[in-house]
Design a protein around this motif. Structure first.
Motif, PDB file in Angstrom:
ATOM      1  N   GLY A  75      46.654  29.802  54.046  1.00  0.00           N
ATOM      2  CA  GLY A  75      46.182  29.366  52.734  1.00  0.00           C
ATOM      3  C   GLY A  75      45.120  30.242  52.120  1.00  0.00           C
ATOM      4  O   GLY A  75      44.460  29.851  51.153  1.00  0.00           O
ATOM      5  N   HIS A  76      44.932  31.444  52.651  1.00  0.00           N
ATOM      6  CA  HIS A  76      43.878  32.328  52.142  1.00  0.00           C
ATOM      7  C   HIS A  76      44.299  33.173  50.943  1.00  0.00           C
ATOM      8  O   HIS A  76      43.467  33.882  50.377  1.00  0.00           O
ATOM      9  CB  HIS A  76      43.392  33.257  53.261  1.00  0.00           C
ATOM     10  N   MET A  77      45.556  33.112  50.560  1.00  0.00           N
ATOM     11  CA  MET A  77      46.050  33.961  49.484  1.00  0.00           C
ATOM     12  C   MET A  77      46.196  33.160  48.193  1.00  0.00           C
ATOM     13  O   MET A  77      46.854  32.122  48.158  1.00  0.00           O
ATOM     14  CB  MET A  77      47.398  34.585  49.875  1.00  0.00           C
ATOM     15  N   ARG A  78      45.565  33.646  47.126  1.00  0.00           N
ATOM     16  CA  ARG A  78      45.654  32.986  45.835  1.00  0.00           C
ATOM     17  C   ARG A  78      46.871  33.489  45.047  1.00  0.00           C
ATOM     18  O   ARG A  78      47.368  34.585  45.282  1.00  0.00           O
ATOM     19  CB  ARG A  78      44.385  33.235  45.009  1.00  0.00           C
ATOM     20  N   ASP A  79      47.287  32.658  44.107  1.00  0.00           N
ATOM     21  CA  ASP A  79      48.405  33.018  43.245  1.00  0.00           C
ATOM     22  C   ASP A  79      48.138  34.314  42.487  1.00  0.00           C
ATOM     23  O   ASP A  79      46.996  34.597  42.106  1.00  0.00           O
ATOM     24  CB  ASP A  79      48.657  31.885  42.234  1.00  0.00           C
ATOM     25  N   ASP A  80      49.187  35.082  42.284  1.00  0.00           N
ATOM     26  CA  ASP A  80      49.167  36.340  41.520  1.00  0.00           C
ATOM     27  C   ASP A  80      48.576  37.514  42.280  1.00  0.00           C
ATOM     28  O   ASP A  80      48.376  38.584  41.697  1.00  0.00           O
ATOM     29  CB  ASP A  80      48.434  36.184  40.177  1.00  0.00           C
ATOM     30  N   SER A 117      41.715  41.530  51.539  1.00  0.00           N
ATOM     31  CA  SER A 117      40.396  41.512  52.178  1.00  0.00           C
ATOM     32  C   SER A 117      39.591  40.300  51.724  1.00  0.00           C
ATOM     33  O   SER A 117      39.857  39.716  50.662  1.00  0.00           O
ATOM     34  CB  SER A 117      39.621  42.789  51.842  1.00  0.00           C
ATOM     35  N   GLU A 118      38.597  39.927  52.508  1.00  0.00           N
ATOM     36  CA  GLU A 118      37.803  38.731  52.227  1.00  0.00           C
ATOM     37  C   GLU A 118      36.962  38.865  50.965  1.00  0.00           C
ATOM     38  O   GLU A 118      36.557  37.853  50.384  1.00  0.00           O
ATOM     39  CB  GLU A 118      36.913  38.397  53.418  1.00  0.00           C
ATOM     40  N   ASP A 119      36.671  40.078  50.542  1.00  0.00           N
ATOM     41  CA  ASP A 119      35.881  40.257  49.323  1.00  0.00           C
ATOM     42  C   ASP A 119      36.750  40.405  48.069  1.00  0.00           C
ATOM     43  O   ASP A 119      36.233  40.622  46.976  1.00  0.00           O
ATOM     44  CB  ASP A 119      34.952  41.467  49.456  1.00  0.00           C
ATOM     45  N   ASP A 120      38.049  40.262  48.240  1.00  0.00           N
ATOM     46  CA  ASP A 120      38.969  40.341  47.107  1.00  0.00           C
ATOM     47  C   ASP A 120      38.924  39.013  46.341  1.00  0.00           C
ATOM     48  O   ASP A 120      38.870  37.937  46.949  1.00  0.00           O
ATOM     49  CB  ASP A 120      40.398  40.594  47.612  1.00  0.00           C
ATOM     50  N   LYS A 129      38.652  31.591  50.321  1.00  0.00           N
ATOM     51  CA  LYS A 129      37.817  31.432  51.520  1.00  0.00           C
ATOM     52  C   LYS A 129      37.870  30.020  52.101  1.00  0.00           C
ATOM     53  O   LYS A 129      37.691  29.840  53.306  1.00  0.00           O
ATOM     54  CB  LYS A 129      36.368  31.799  51.191  1.00  0.00           C
ATOM     55  N   ASN A 130      38.087  29.035  51.257  1.00  0.00           N
ATOM     56  CA  ASN A 130      38.093  27.648  51.729  1.00  0.00           C
ATOM     57  C   ASN A 130      39.388  26.946  51.313  1.00  0.00           C
ATOM     58  O   ASN A 130      39.392  26.118  50.393  1.00  0.00           O
ATOM     59  CB  ASN A 130      36.878  26.903  51.162  1.00  0.00           C
TER      60      ASN A 130
END
Length: 221
Positions: free
Chosen positions: A60-65, A75-78, A83-84
């Motif tokens: 679940g760490h990947m956002r749409d688009d 990467s975590e700073d993308d 993050k949650n």
């Protein structure tokens, strides 16, 4: 028919470049069915999605688009890194979609198994969908009702199962809408049957998670 997910019948590489969530509207047009499809870039060797990106999406760490990058994982700073992630952000069923014509030419079984291991560690059920079965088997092209009677298709499913470890009863054959411009009940019956089983797998996964949470709370008391 649902045509929002764009496809390309010319290129051999994945046409999907971004992580996209698709919802299905109900007939009234005012509400949505309670499930979504998350579409990803394919696993083409040398030109497909990174395994690490698939693992992040499962959690679940990947956002749409998010636009996939073959050179580096998310990467975590993308800004597209979640993050949650909530329960709704996480994957509940992993669906491997494969062209029935290409089963005998599979070369990325190690990659598939790596992704399956990650899904298994998270308790996520895994199924496969065989597409273009009418092109792979002439008997099915003559009559789609022969789908579970054709030995050549059964052999392809068993070969795929032996390669990846997915049970044959978790492999669902479907015919793609290709030339048709109107709905066809024989095509729909296979697609809806596959969808029903996928939703049932998702329900079982969620119910098991809830059951484990209740058991954990009980043990703590």
């Amino acid at each position: 028919m649902y045509r929002q997910a764009l496809v390309d019948h010319v290129s051999s590489s994945s046409f999907t470049k971004e992580f996209t969530t698709y919802t299905i509207p109900k007939e009234d047009g005012q509400s949505l069915y309670p499930f979504v499809f998350n579409d990803m870039m394919g696993l083409e060797k040398g030109d497909g999605v990174l395994v690490d990106d698939v693992k992040l999406a499962l959690r679940g760490h990947m956002r749409d688009d998010y636009k996939f990058n073959r050179q580096s994982k998310l990467s975590e700073d993308d800004p597209f890194y979640n993050k949650n992630p909530s329960t709704n952000d996480k994957v509940h069923v992993l669906v491997l979609v494969i062209d029935a014509n290409t089963v005998s030419m599979m070369k990325d079984e190690i990659v598939f198994r790596d992704i399956r291991r990650e899904a298994s560690d998270l308790g996520i059920p895994q199924v496969a969908i065989f597409t273009k079965i009418d092109e792979a088997c002439p008997e099915i092209k003559k009559d789609l009702k022969n789908v579970y009677k054709v030995q050549s298709l059964e052999q392809k499913m068993e070969q795929f199962s032996a390669t990846l470890g997915i049970p044959v009863n978790c492999i669902f054959p479907v015919k793609n809408y290709h030339k048709e411009i109107n709905l066809n009940s024989d095509i729909d019956s296979l697609i809806l049957s596959a969808l029903k089983h996928i939703i049932q797998c998702g329900d079982d996964f969620i119910n098991l998670k809830k059951s484990n949470e209740r058991l954990t709370c009980f043990n703590k008391v």
